[in-house]
Write a protein that holds these residues in place. Structure first.
Motif, PDB file in Angstrom:
ATOM      1  N   ALA A 142      32.265  53.503  39.227  1.00 62.76           N
ATOM      2  CA  ALA A 142      31.896  52.841  40.495  1.00 62.76           C
ATOM      3  C   ALA A 142      30.497  53.277  40.936  1.00 62.76           C
ATOM      4  CB  ALA A 142      32.928  53.172  41.577  1.00 62.76           C
ATOM      5  N   ALA A 143      30.206  54.561  40.744  1.00 67.50           N
ATOM      6  CA  ALA A 143      28.883  55.065  41.126  1.00 67.50           C
ATOM      7  C   ALA A 143      27.791  54.441  40.258  1.00 67.50           C
ATOM      8  CB  ALA A 143      28.858  56.589  41.005  1.00 67.50           C
ATOM      9  N   ARG A 144      28.066  54.272  38.964  1.00 68.82           N
ATOM     10  CA  ARG A 144      27.094  53.632  38.041  1.00 68.82           C
ATOM     11  C   ARG A 144      26.841  52.187  38.485  1.00 68.82           C
ATOM     12  NH1 ARG A 144      24.973  57.087  36.499  1.00 68.82           N
ATOM     13  NH2 ARG A 144      24.718  58.025  34.460  1.00 68.82           N
ATOM     14  N   VAL A 145      27.913  51.474  38.758  1.00 70.00           N
ATOM     15  CA  VAL A 145      27.782  50.074  39.179  1.00 70.00           C
ATOM     16  C   VAL A 145      27.020  49.994  40.495  1.00 70.00           C
ATOM     17  CG1 VAL A 145      29.093  48.077  40.032  1.00 70.00           C
ATOM     18  CG2 VAL A 145      29.786  49.221  37.903  1.00 70.00           C
ATOM     19  N   SER A 146      27.303  50.915  41.400  1.00 61.76           N
ATOM     20  CA  SER A 146      26.626  50.913  42.694  1.00 61.76           C
ATOM     21  C   SER A 146      25.140  51.210  42.534  1.00 61.76           C
ATOM     22  CB  SER A 146      27.268  51.955  43.609  1.00 61.76           C
ATOM     23  OG  SER A 146      26.694  51.886  44.900  1.00 61.76           O
ATOM     24  N   THR A 147      24.806  52.201  41.726  1.00 61.19           N
ATOM     25  CA  THR A 147      23.396  52.525  41.483  1.00 61.19           C
ATOM     26  C   THR A 147      22.674  51.323  40.880  1.00 61.19           C
ATOM     27  OG1 THR A 147      23.939  54.849  41.112  1.00 61.19           O
ATOM     28  CG2 THR A 147      21.825  54.057  40.214  1.00 61.19           C
ATOM     29  N   PHE A 148      23.334  50.690  39.920  1.00 57.25           N
ATOM     30  CA  PHE A 148      22.727  49.531  39.245  1.00 57.25           C
ATOM     31  C   PHE A 148      22.534  48.373  40.233  1.00 57.25           C
ATOM     32  CE2 PHE A 148      21.602  46.423  36.223  1.00 57.25           C
ATOM     33  CZ  PHE A 148      22.408  45.314  36.382  1.00 57.25           C
ATOM     34  N   LEU A 149      23.596  47.999  40.930  1.00 54.98           N
ATOM     35  CA  LEU A 149      23.493  46.845  41.834  1.00 54.98           C
ATOM     36  C   LEU A 149      22.568  47.140  43.017  1.00 54.98           C
ATOM     37  CD1 LEU A 149      27.170  45.522  41.832  1.00 54.98           C
ATOM     38  CD2 LEU A 149      25.186  44.589  40.615  1.00 54.98           C
ATOM     39  N   ALA A 206      44.958  48.544  34.510  1.00 60.85           N
ATOM     40  CA  ALA A 206      45.781  47.706  33.610  1.00 60.85           C
ATOM     41  C   ALA A 206      46.969  47.084  34.335  1.00 60.85           C
ATOM     42  CB  ALA A 206      46.257  48.538  32.425  1.00 60.85           C
ATOM     43  N   ASP A 207      47.296  47.622  35.521  1.00 64.92           N
ATOM     44  CA  ASP A 207      48.379  47.019  36.333  1.00 64.92           C
ATOM     45  C   ASP A 207      47.816  46.290  37.546  1.00 64.92           C
ATOM     46  OD1 ASP A 207      50.335  49.828  35.399  1.00 64.92           O
ATOM     47  OD2 ASP A 207      50.639  47.718  34.779  1.00 64.92           O
ATOM     48  N   TYR A 208      46.561  45.901  37.439  1.00 67.38           N
ATOM     49  CA  TYR A 208      45.888  45.076  38.465  1.00 67.38           C
ATOM     50  C   TYR A 208      45.712  45.803  39.796  1.00 67.38           C
ATOM     51  CZ  TYR A 208      46.459  41.333  35.100  1.00 67.38           C
ATOM     52  OH  TYR A 208      46.387  40.586  33.948  1.00 67.38           O
ATOM     53  N   ARG A 209      45.761  47.165  39.747  1.00 59.36           N
ATOM     54  CA  ARG A 209      45.501  47.913  40.981  1.00 59.36           C
ATOM     55  C   ARG A 209      43.995  48.068  41.145  1.00 59.36           C
ATOM     56  NH1 ARG A 209      50.270  51.432  39.183  1.00 59.36           N
ATOM     57  NH2 ARG A 209      48.676  52.249  37.757  1.00 59.36           N
ATOM     58  N   PRO A 210      43.467  47.827  42.349  1.00 58.39           N
ATOM     59  CA  PRO A 210      42.024  47.991  42.572  1.00 58.39           C
ATOM     60  C   PRO A 210      41.555  49.423  42.294  1.00 58.39           C
ATOM     61  CG  PRO A 210      43.011  46.777  44.390  1.00 58.39           C
ATOM     62  CD  PRO A 210      44.153  47.270  43.536  1.00 58.39           C
ATOM     63  N   LYS A 211      40.393  49.527  41.705  1.00 64.76           N
ATOM     64  CA  LYS A 211      39.727  50.802  41.447  1.00 64.76           C
ATOM     65  C   LYS A 211      38.475  50.869  42.319  1.00 64.76           C
ATOM     66  CE  LYS A 211      39.181  51.221  36.960  1.00 64.76           C
ATOM     67  NZ  LYS A 211      38.851  50.667  35.626  1.00 64.76           N
ATOM     68  N   PRO A 212      37.860  52.039  42.430  1.00 61.34           N
ATOM     69  CA  PRO A 212      36.669  52.145  43.298  1.00 61.34           C
ATOM     70  C   PRO A 212      35.588  51.111  42.987  1.00 61.34           C
ATOM     71  CG  PRO A 212      37.419  54.333  42.640  1.00 61.34           C
ATOM     72  CD  PRO A 212      38.266  53.354  41.877  1.00 61.34           C
ATOM     73  N   MET A 213      35.479  50.659  41.725  1.00 61.18           N
ATOM     74  CA  MET A 213      34.462  49.668  41.378  1.00 61.18           C
ATOM     75  C   MET A 213      34.663  48.375  42.167  1.00 61.18           C
ATOM     76  SD  MET A 213      33.617  47.933  37.669  1.00 61.18           S
ATOM     77  CE  MET A 213      33.779  49.482  36.785  1.00 61.18           C
ATOM     78  N   LEU A 214      35.912  48.035  42.450  1.00 62.38           N
ATOM     79  CA  LEU A 214      36.158  46.785  43.178  1.00 62.38           C
ATOM     80  C   LEU A 214      35.532  46.827  44.558  1.00 62.38           C
ATOM     81  CD1 LEU A 214      37.655  44.000  43.050  1.00 62.38           C
ATOM     82  CD2 LEU A 214      39.426  45.088  44.432  1.00 62.38           C
ATOM     83  N   ALA A 215      35.654  47.985  45.207  1.00 63.05           N
ATOM     84  CA  ALA A 215      35.079  48.111  46.562  1.00 63.05           C
ATOM     85  C   ALA A 215      33.566  47.908  46.529  1.00 63.05           C
ATOM     86  CB  ALA A 215      35.426  49.472  47.142  1.00 63.05           C
ATOM     87  N   VAL A 216      32.917  48.370  45.475  1.00 66.38           N
ATOM     88  CA  VAL A 216      31.471  48.166  45.344  1.00 66.38           C
ATOM     89  C   VAL A 216      31.176  46.665  45.246  1.00 66.38           C
ATOM     90  CG1 VAL A 216      29.433  48.618  43.930  1.00 66.38           C
ATOM     91  CG2 VAL A 216      31.175  50.404  44.218  1.00 66.38           C
TER      92      VAL A 216
END
Ligand code: G3I
Length: 338
Positions: free
Chosen positions: A269-276, A319-329
């Motif tokens: 999530a931090a990588r995606v946030s830094t990138f975006l 894998a069970d469709y639960r949101p991960k921190p990346m989704l919040a980003v």
């Protein structure tokens, strides 16, 4: 405080929402109701992951098989979602008969016919096309700008111009994108690829051939830094060419990370946030598309196998469709508060 007193908006001023979406893999799409529900819930944009590639469309030379693409296009239209088309020209995912082509004339005839038939079928429905995908050599500092493909071998650099010219002629309203990867890291190869991408775009524009944007696949490596300054220079250079940018295949390759899932999810999530954050601070992307939604279905685990038995965790949902921190980003950008 002086800056604020002058009325300059704070860095995180409210921004226009950015359409967020995902690629749709036909096997999961057909077989998993939770997959379809997640596509419907989390996507403003949908792109068929494989069904608009030559391998899916052209099993036989004389026939087009649009069955998979039509299903996903119909789903997106029924849900009011925008559509991306991937991809009109690629050196991979080709049926055997394409690789047997031997002459320039044959390659040009097949390429033009393919693009005319496919783009015409979805005219006014697929708004944006990855006209060409991965035409740049992985590391242009070693052996020149062009990736070695059947199209490059038979048509030379002109294969890109033929593809864009044909797509533009067939659907003048479609947005046409050059799509590629490995732009994000502070490595000489990535820096060289950014330059080659700009050179290709500039050449098309100089020849009056329509191109509207650059697609950054953004398959980020968890262990690699993001070249924030280099990316923001890249965005300014795209602006200089009057081109859009879109994030087309975002995920995080975590094979080098420790097994701990929570740690990997936070880091991804931090990588995606830094990138975006880096991209959006310099240029608003037209869309942010992940290469799938759930870790249950991703190319990453097979292509980048971990040494332990931990499963890859590249995407916004587990894998069970639960949101991960990346989704919040992603949702921050989708709501316009990114
Ligand atoms: O669906 C069939 C299945 O019926 C069959 O039993 C099985 C074994 O042959 O193959 C299945 O199709 C595979 C498909 O993925 C399933 O998702 C194809 O063989 C396989 O080639 C295909 O791989 C795709 C790959 O591109 C090549 O087209 C991946 O899903 C897809 O994620 C990947 O995506 C690429 C982008 O297009 C371009 N950027 C890089 C990205 C990752 O490689």
């Amino acid at each position: 405080m002086v800056a604020l007193a002058a009325g300059i908006a704070p860095a995180r001023a409210a921004r226009r929402p950015i359409p967020v979406g995902s690629a749709a893999e036909i096997g999961a799409f057909r077989g998993d109701a939770r997959y379809r529900a997640a596509l419907k819930r989390y996507c403003d944009v949908v792109v068929p992951m494989n069904d608009l590639k030559w391998q899916a469309l052209r099993h036989e030379r004389a026939r087009f098989d649009f069955s998979g693409a039509d299903e996903i296009v119909a789903f997106a239209e029924a849900n009011g979602q925008a559509l991306r088309g991937h991809t009109l020209l690629w050196g991979e995912a080709l049926p055997p008969w394409v690789k047997e082509m031997t002459t320039r004339a044959e390659a040009e005839r097949e390429l033009v016919n393919h693009i005319e038939v496919v783009v015409d079928r979805y005219k006014g429905r697929i708004a944006t096309w990855d006209v060409v995908n991965e035409v740049i050599r992985y590391d242009p500092t070693e052996g020149g700008p062009w990736r070695d493909t059947i199209w490059q071998r038979l048509l030379g650099p002109e294969h890109v111009e033929i593809a864009f010219r044909t797509a533009a002629r067939t659907d003048p309203k479609a947005r046409l994108v050059l799509n590629d990867f490995h732009f994000e890291e502070p490595e000489p190869g990535a820096v060289a690829r950014r330059k080659v991408a700009l050179d290709i775009c500039r050449r098309l524009k100089d020849k009056g051939i329509p191109i509207h944007g650059l697609g950054m696949q953004a398959h980020l490596y968890a262990e690699k830094a993001i070249d924030v300054d280099g990316l923001q220079r890249f965005m300014r250079d795209l602006d200089g060419l009057g081109l859009d940018v879109e994030i087309t295949e975002l995920d995080v390759i975590d094979w080098k990370m420790p097994a701990d899932a929570a740690l990997r999810d936070r880091h991804a999530a931090a990588r995606v946030s830094t990138f975006l954050d880096a991209i959006v601070a310099a240029k608003r992307p037209r869309a942010i598309v992940t290469w799938g939604l759930s870790d249950r279905y991703s190319w990453v685990g097979e292509t980048f196998p971990r040494k332990d038995d931990a499963k890859a965790r590249p995407l916004p949902l587990d894998a069970d469709y639960r949101p991960k921190p990346m989704l919040a980003v992603l949702e921050r950008y989708r709501r316009g508060t990114g």
